[in-house]
Design a protein around this motif. Sequence first.
Motif, PDB file in Angstrom:
ATOM      1  N   ALA A 274     -76.786 -89.247 143.585  1.00 36.20           N
ATOM      2  CA  ALA A 274     -75.690 -89.862 142.831  1.00 36.20           C
ATOM      3  C   ALA A 274     -74.566 -88.871 142.550  1.00 36.20           C
ATOM      4  CB  ALA A 274     -76.224 -90.448 141.530  1.00 36.20           C
ATOM      5  N   GLU A 275     -74.918 -87.640 142.195  1.00 40.89           N
ATOM      6  CA  GLU A 275     -73.893 -86.639 141.882  1.00 40.89           C
ATOM      7  C   GLU A 275     -73.016 -86.346 143.094  1.00 40.89           C
ATOM      8  OE1 GLU A 275     -76.972 -86.323 138.804  1.00 40.89           O
ATOM      9  OE2 GLU A 275     -77.015 -86.475 140.995  1.00 40.89           O
ATOM     10  N   ASP A 276     -73.626 -86.313 144.271  1.00 47.78           N
ATOM     11  CA  ASP A 276     -72.856 -86.046 145.498  1.00 47.78           C
ATOM     12  C   ASP A 276     -71.890 -87.190 145.801  1.00 47.78           C
ATOM     13  OD1 ASP A 276     -74.230 -83.696 145.739  1.00 47.78           O
ATOM     14  OD2 ASP A 276     -75.661 -84.453 147.225  1.00 47.78           O
ATOM     15  N   VAL A 277     -72.349 -88.428 145.603  1.00 41.76           N
ATOM     16  CA  VAL A 277     -71.502 -89.591 145.848  1.00 41.76           C
ATOM     17  C   VAL A 277     -70.322 -89.610 144.883  1.00 41.76           C
ATOM     18  CG1 VAL A 277     -71.407 -92.110 145.833  1.00 41.76           C
ATOM     19  CG2 VAL A 277     -73.381 -90.950 146.825  1.00 41.76           C
ATOM     20  N   GLY A 278     -70.582 -89.309 143.601  1.00 49.72           N
ATOM     21  CA  GLY A 278     -69.505 -89.280 142.606  1.00 49.72           C
ATOM     22  C   GLY A 278     -68.452 -88.240 142.921  1.00 49.72           C
ATOM     23  N   LYS A 279     -68.902 -87.038 143.304  1.00 52.03           N
ATOM     24  CA  LYS A 279     -67.954 -85.972 143.641  1.00 52.03           C
ATOM     25  C   LYS A 279     -67.165 -86.317 144.904  1.00 52.03           C
ATOM     26  CE  LYS A 279     -70.504 -82.141 141.524  1.00 52.03           C
ATOM     27  NZ  LYS A 279     -71.231 -80.876 141.773  1.00 52.03           N
ATOM     28  N   LYS A 280     -67.841 -86.928 145.877  1.00 50.74           N
ATOM     29  CA  LYS A 280     -67.149 -87.296 147.111  1.00 50.74           C
ATOM     30  C   LYS A 280     -66.025 -88.283 146.827  1.00 50.74           C
ATOM     31  CE  LYS A 280     -67.914 -89.270 151.709  1.00 50.74           C
ATOM     32  NZ  LYS A 280     -68.910 -89.842 152.654  1.00 50.74           N
ATOM     33  N   ALA A 281     -66.306 -89.284 145.981  1.00 56.78           N
ATOM     34  CA  ALA A 281     -65.268 -90.267 145.641  1.00 56.78           C
ATOM     35  C   ALA A 281     -64.090 -89.595 144.963  1.00 56.78           C
ATOM     36  CB  ALA A 281     -65.854 -91.350 144.739  1.00 56.78           C
ATOM     37  N   ALA A 282     -64.363 -88.649 144.062  1.00 53.56           N
ATOM     38  CA  ALA A 282     -63.291 -87.941 143.351  1.00 53.56           C
ATOM     39  C   ALA A 282     -62.443 -87.122 144.312  1.00 53.56           C
ATOM     40  CB  ALA A 282     -63.894 -87.053 142.272  1.00 53.56           C
ATOM     41  N   TYR A 283     -63.085 -86.384 145.224  1.00 50.78           N
ATOM     42  CA  TYR A 283     -62.334 -85.562 146.167  1.00 50.78           C
ATOM     43  C   TYR A 283     -61.520 -86.427 147.141  1.00 50.78           C
ATOM     44  CZ  TYR A 283     -64.724 -81.325 144.612  1.00 50.78           C
ATOM     45  OH  TYR A 283     -65.184 -80.274 143.857  1.00 50.78           O
ATOM     46  N   LEU A 284     -62.082 -87.571 147.552  1.00 49.99           N
ATOM     47  CA  LEU A 284     -61.335 -88.468 148.433  1.00 49.99           C
ATOM     48  C   LEU A 284     -60.109 -89.038 147.725  1.00 49.99           C
ATOM     49  CD1 LEU A 284     -64.229 -90.421 150.206  1.00 49.99           C
ATOM     50  CD2 LEU A 284     -62.691 -88.731 151.228  1.00 49.99           C
ATOM     51  N   LEU A 285     -60.236 -89.301 146.427  1.00 46.82           N
ATOM     52  CA  LEU A 285     -59.070 -89.783 145.670  1.00 46.82           C
ATOM     53  C   LEU A 285     -58.011 -88.691 145.590  1.00 46.82           C
ATOM     54  CD1 LEU A 285     -57.750 -92.019 143.964  1.00 46.82           C
ATOM     55  CD2 LEU A 285     -58.795 -90.958 141.953  1.00 46.82           C
ATOM     56  N   LEU A 286     -58.418 -87.461 145.358  1.00 44.82           N
ATOM     57  CA  LEU A 286     -57.452 -86.359 145.297  1.00 44.82           C
ATOM     58  C   LEU A 286     -56.744 -86.183 146.642  1.00 44.82           C
ATOM     59  CD1 LEU A 286     -59.455 -83.716 143.220  1.00 44.82           C
ATOM     60  CD2 LEU A 286     -57.585 -85.169 142.436  1.00 44.82           C
ATOM     61  N   GLU A 287     -57.467 -86.384 147.744  1.00 40.68           N
ATOM     62  CA  GLU A 287     -56.837 -86.309 149.061  1.00 40.68           C
ATOM     63  C   GLU A 287     -55.811 -87.428 149.236  1.00 40.68           C
ATOM     64  OE1 GLU A 287     -59.651 -86.251 152.206  1.00 40.68           O
ATOM     65  OE2 GLU A 287     -60.715 -84.486 151.481  1.00 40.68           O
ATOM     66  N   GLU A 288     -56.146 -88.613 148.738  1.00 41.60           N
ATOM     67  CA  GLU A 288     -55.215 -89.735 148.840  1.00 41.60           C
ATOM     68  C   GLU A 288     -53.965 -89.471 148.013  1.00 41.60           C
ATOM     69  OE1 GLU A 288     -54.109 -92.620 150.846  1.00 41.60           O
ATOM     70  OE2 GLU A 288     -56.306 -92.610 150.884  1.00 41.60           O
ATOM     71  N   ILE A 289     -54.134 -88.899 146.837  1.00 43.38           N
ATOM     72  CA  ILE A 289     -52.988 -88.546 145.998  1.00 43.38           C
ATOM     73  C   ILE A 289     -52.143 -87.482 146.678  1.00 43.38           C
ATOM     74  CG2 ILE A 289     -52.308 -87.511 143.788  1.00 43.38           C
ATOM     75  CD1 ILE A 289     -54.819 -88.794 142.569  1.00 43.38           C
ATOM     76  N   TYR A 290     -52.799 -86.519 147.324  1.00 43.83           N
ATOM     77  CA  TYR A 290     -52.081 -85.455 148.028  1.00 43.83           C
ATOM     78  C   TYR A 290     -51.232 -86.036 149.162  1.00 43.83           C
ATOM     79  CZ  TYR A 290     -51.227 -81.328 150.913  1.00 43.83           C
ATOM     80  OH  TYR A 290     -50.626 -80.345 151.654  1.00 43.83           O
ATOM     81  N   ARG A 291     -51.807 -86.997 149.916  1.00 49.28           N
ATOM     82  CA  ARG A 291     -51.030 -87.636 150.986  1.00 49.28           C
ATOM     83  C   ARG A 291     -49.855 -88.415 150.416  1.00 49.28           C
ATOM     84  NH1 ARG A 291     -56.259 -88.246 153.512  1.00 49.28           N
ATOM     85  NH2 ARG A 291     -56.628 -90.187 152.384  1.00 49.28           N
ATOM     86  N   GLY A 292     -50.064 -89.038 149.262  1.00 43.75           N
ATOM     87  CA  GLY A 292     -48.974 -89.675 148.538  1.00 43.75           C
ATOM     88  C   GLY A 292     -48.462 -90.947 149.191  1.00 43.75           C
ATOM     89  N   GLY A 293     -47.266 -91.330 148.784  1.00 43.81           N
ATOM     90  CA  GLY A 293     -46.666 -92.563 149.257  1.00 43.81           C
ATOM     91  C   GLY A 293     -46.783 -93.670 148.232  1.00 43.81           C
ATOM     92  N   CYS A 294     -46.123 -94.782 148.510  1.00 40.43           N
ATOM     93  CA  CYS A 294     -46.127 -95.934 147.603  1.00 40.43           C
ATOM     94  C   CYS A 294     -47.262 -96.902 147.888  1.00 40.43           C
ATOM     95  CB  CYS A 294     -44.788 -96.663 147.683  1.00 40.43           C
ATOM     96  SG  CYS A 294     -43.379 -95.652 147.178  1.00 40.43           S
ATOM     97  N   VAL A 295     -47.943 -96.730 149.007  1.00 40.87           N
ATOM     98  CA  VAL A 295     -49.182 -97.448 149.290  1.00 40.87           C
ATOM     99  C   VAL A 295     -50.161 -96.420 149.844  1.00 40.87           C
ATOM    100  CG1 VAL A 295     -48.029 -99.641 149.768  1.00 40.87           C
ATOM    101  CG2 VAL A 295     -48.491 -98.066 151.647  1.00 40.87           C
ATOM    102  N   ASP A 296     -51.453 -96.664 149.665  1.00 35.01           N
ATOM    103  CA  ASP A 296     -52.421 -95.712 150.199  1.00 35.01           C
ATOM    104  C   ASP A 296     -52.651 -95.979 151.682  1.00 35.01           C
ATOM    105  OD1 ASP A 296     -54.079 -97.919 150.265  1.00 35.01           O
ATOM    106  OD2 ASP A 296     -55.290 -97.295 148.543  1.00 35.01           O
ATOM    107  N   SER A 297     -53.463 -95.135 152.305  1.00 35.95           N
ATOM    108  CA  SER A 297     -53.635 -95.216 153.758  1.00 35.95           C
ATOM    109  C   SER A 297     -54.265 -96.532 154.196  1.00 35.95           C
ATOM    110  CB  SER A 297     -54.490 -94.034 154.247  1.00 35.95           C
ATOM    111  OG  SER A 297     -55.712 -93.959 153.534  1.00 35.95           O
TER     112      SER A 297
END
Length: 379
Positions: free
Chosen positions: A272-295
């Motif tokens: 569970a801890e690995d899944v939670g961290k993965k979701a958080a890091y993927l969100l940070l990557e999406e924020i880094y890519r940016g834009g007005c809509v996500d990928s």
Amino acid sequence: MSEKKLLEYEGCNFFRPRLVLSILSGKSVRITNIRSRDDNPGLQEFELSFISLLEKLSNGSKVVINETGTTILFHPGMLSGGSFDHECSIGRAVSYYIEPLFCLAPFAKKPLKVVLRGVTHNLDDASVDHMKFSSLPVLKRFLGTDEDLELKITRRGPAPDGGGEAVFSCPCRQKLRPIQYTDPGRVKKIRGIAWCAKVSPGTLNRLMESAKDVLSEFIRDIYIHSDHCKGKECGKSPGFGLTLVAETTKGTFLAAEAISNPKGSDKGPSVAEDVGKKAAYLLLEEIYRGGCVDSLNQSMAALFMVLGSQDVSKLQIGQLTPYTIGVMRLIRDFFKVLFKVEEAKEEDSYDEEELKTGDKRLLLTCVGVTYTNVSKPIL
């Protein structure tokens, strides 16, 4: 049949957008050499299920498939909409079927309400939660309203056995609005949902805390809702996952998620801890890519820009995904519309006093074709 009315493609790539654009444009499409060199050639069960969904959604569509299933000729009908149920192949998640409905439902004759049953969460497709958090706001922006617009999971059914259920409702519109959406704003809060089915409810706390440990270094306004499913509330397989969404000051929603390995996976059980961290890091990557809509929503937003009124639409996005590039090429084939793609200037996205951060952004510009729902009278 006129050559101008028939488009031809090879292979199984972009199968769904080819048929969706066929219906919207009224142009027939022939697809050949579908997995012709594979050990299991031809259309797969989930693709046949998708064709069945389109036949329920439209009136008069005709499909011709050869004996080996390696060639399909699709003649589009009129979008009828209405209410119906659909059993989805467990080979793909129900969101695989919902995503094209987002593009078609606004132009149906009647408001759409469809109940889809099958797998609600797997490793290959975005979940219904992801689409609810990030895709629904994009559709709302083009429709101009969220009245009678709804997407919800009524029963969670993780892979491999499914047994889940989701409901999508959408109003029909006479036409879509053009947009000028070039400022995504800054992230002001993060929300999410941690879910589990047929596993210990303690899994939820482990999911949420591990994600918060990562995200709290960047923002304090974090709230994650928990959903423990048991009994009739869940499907046939155990599983758990976490979907997160970052909301900005300008109403942009960027989402990401992670789920556990399915029962019987070669990778073994997930922590569970690995899944939670993965979701958080993927969100940070999406924020880094940016834009007005996500990928996830680039291609849908690009299509809606083309279908809008004959006015200039502008949208800032992160770097184009390969899938979006493929869809934009199909849009060129079906609607003869090209996008102007340029690097977003700093003033397009940031105030003068703000520091530019994240990846390079792009600005999409096009002129709509004023696509009109002929079944919807002009008020």
